[in-house]
Design an enzyme around this catalytic site. Structure first.
Site, PDB file in Angstrom:
ATOM      1  N   GLY A  20      45.368  37.795  47.410  1.00 29.38           N
ATOM      2  CA  GLY A  20      44.815  36.832  48.357  1.00 29.38           C
ATOM      3  C   GLY A  20      43.929  35.844  47.632  1.00 29.38           C
ATOM      4  O   GLY A  20      43.847  35.852  46.396  1.00 29.38           O
ATOM      5  N   SER A  21      43.247  34.988  48.392  1.00 30.79           N
ATOM      6  CA  SER A  21      42.369  33.967  47.813  1.00 30.79           C
ATOM      7  C   SER A  21      41.031  34.593  47.438  1.00 30.79           C
ATOM      8  O   SER A  21      40.816  35.793  47.637  1.00 30.79           O
ATOM      9  CB  SER A  21      42.126  32.858  48.845  1.00 30.79           C
ATOM     10  OG  SER A  21      41.327  33.354  49.910  1.00 30.79           O
ATOM     11  N   GLU A  93      41.000  42.142  39.295  1.00 31.43           N
ATOM     12  CA  GLU A  93      41.101  40.811  38.672  1.00 31.43           C
ATOM     13  C   GLU A  93      42.352  40.710  37.798  1.00 31.43           C
ATOM     14  O   GLU A  93      42.319  40.193  36.670  1.00 31.43           O
ATOM     15  CB  GLU A  93      39.836  40.511  37.853  1.00 31.43           C
ATOM     16  CG  GLU A  93      38.547  40.556  38.645  1.00 31.43           C
ATOM     17  CD  GLU A  93      38.359  39.385  39.609  1.00 31.43           C
ATOM     18  OE1 GLU A  93      39.225  38.482  39.654  1.00 31.43           O
ATOM     19  OE2 GLU A  93      37.345  39.389  40.335  1.00 31.43           O
TER      20      GLU A  93
END
Ligand code: ZN
Length: 201
Positions: A20-21, A93
């Site tokens: 997602g963002s 990440e």
């Protein structure tokens, strides 16, 4: 809400991707799943790229300061060396990792390991980020989480960069990025181009 799959017969590994963002709750969801694995008495290891030192060397931290200890590594091949005897591997990440990450996650899954990977699906230009598209292609389970667009209240899918900086990787928080829906993201880019005197958009 993601529920852990159950297997009949031989236990098998698999890959889950949470994408997602920015500010969409990816890391919160990763931490939630890893904590549930710990409750189930599974051996859990968490890794993050060495590049991400925003919050300290050994923590995976979400924006609401929920955290668990993690190991920073410089290349995804380290996952294979550091996951002996582990039931569940978490990777945070993931967009910052090398292009070998999908292959190395598949090797872990073949060993019977549950691999849970969280990462940005798109960079600030709206393009697929690093190894994420290939990882999404080979994963068994994909969860796309959304932030809220502060301009219109719709679901936000894009990470809008608030500062003029062209490098793809620019670590930052709410001082540098804002989650936006597709329309507000696009409108912002057009406005930026006009402000800079560039035609088009
Ligand atoms: Zn919007």
């Amino acid at each position: 809400m993601f529920l852990e799959p159950h297997f009949k017969g031989q236990r098998s590994g698999w890959i889950e991707v949470i994408c997602g963002s920015m500010f969409s709750g990816k890391t919160e969801e990763l931490i939630r799943r890893l904590k549930r694995s710990k409750i189930a008495n599974q051996r859990v290891e968490i890794f993050k790229p060495g590049i991400d030192k925003r919050y300290g060397e050994e923590k995976v931290v979400s924006h609401d300061a929920n955290y668990i200890l993690s190991t920073p590594i410089d290349h995804s091949s380290r996952l294979l060396q550091l996951s002996e005897g582990v039931d569940v591997v978490g990777v945070d990440e993931a967009q910052f990792f090398d292009e070998d990450l999908p292959e190395n996650c598949q090797r872990l899954a073949l060993r019977g390991i549950r691999v849970i990977v969280a990462g940005l699906d798109m960079d600030f230009r709206g393009l697929p980020f690093g190894p994420m598209p290939n990882l999404l292609a080979v994963a068994e389970y994909i969860t796309k989480v959304h932030a809220i667009c502060p301009h219109c209240g719709n679901l936000a899918t894009h990470s809008y960069r608030l500062v003029q900086e062209e490098a793809t990787i620019l670590l930052g928080e709410k001082d540098r990025y804002e989650p936006r829906c597709r329309t507000c993201y696009h409108m912002g880019n057009i406005l930026d181009l006009r402000l800079r005197g560039v035609e088009g958009g």
